[in-house]
Design a protein around this motif. Sequence first.
Motif: not given
Length: 368
Positions: A24, A28, A256, A286
């Motif tokens: 994750m 990002i 997330q 996302s």
Amino acid sequence: MSQRTADGVRERVSSHNKNQGINMRSIIILLLALGAAPPAASQAAEQSQAAATRSQAQAQIDQARAGREEARAGSAAATASADQASQHGQRKGGASEEEQLAIAALEGLISAPQERAFPLLKRVLTSQHSDKVKARALFVLSQMDMPEAQALLLSMASTGSGELRGEAIRMIGIGGDKETLGKLGAIYASGDKHVRQEVLNAYLIAGRKDEVLKIVLAAKSEEESDAAVQMLAAMGAVAELRKLGDSGRHSKGLVQAYAIAGDLDSLRKIATGNAPIETRADAVQSIGIIGGEKGRAALRELFRSPQEEIKQAALQGMLISGDEKGLLELYRSSTNPAEKRELLRTLTMVGGDAAIEAIDAALQGKSP
């Protein structure tokens, strides 16, 4: 018992927690990197870089989704076989012949009367045996429904040290005794970061979504909250995650988690709501991780937003999801020269027949 292993449960959980943060964070960082185009590179170099970037993005997305499914499989495997669970110690540097003999002896206690097996397990746990042997004893102990056995397991989880303490906490998750699991909250509250993570692992194995939700609500820092939120995502706890969103919690960690859980509706709700613009942009980006026709359609719609931050986030989301069709559609319908250039650039990064068609038309001054 099933022939699937308790050790496999631990490995899945450990692998998930390790990879989850890395995946994750990488996603990002990647999303942020996509927002800045290289100033003056050749077209060939840009295409090569774009292809590599998109390939990396897809790999990260696939790993995040695989981590989610693996974690769910770990939770389902809590009834793992005792035989293969004993491999835990042997894989960690190998067990000596003496340790292997002790482990084999402990395996025999699984089918023995509990009232006779318990004193032997207690003696092993208070002896000079190695942690490998004691870890095996903890597993056997976790399979007993005797109050004395559960009390000893809880004592090891509360006052033990090092890896053995973490093992005891995980064994409580595998054992699944409701009363003992209910007492892990106090261990979490008084433990350090490592202990707190082990408690989250135990809740994951046992499928205790409500307890993880309580941890999020009582978290004293964003880091602590995000760790528990990501665990909820790994558990597929969409209802619990939505409760957090409805309560006004719109952290990056929650965004997330929605992406990991594949919750498009919640991401759209944040993207079009009253959250800070940075959070809304994160939610839009996302959606690209979720992909699918509904996700791609949502990004095309969001691209038409009058807010530049949302428009850019939608563009990056389409790049990550590889929405060649949507980008071409937007390129054809756009009447803004600057916007058309940006859409064409993104389309060439995605690649494919539509990109070649658009490039050829642009070079000829035509519309594709």
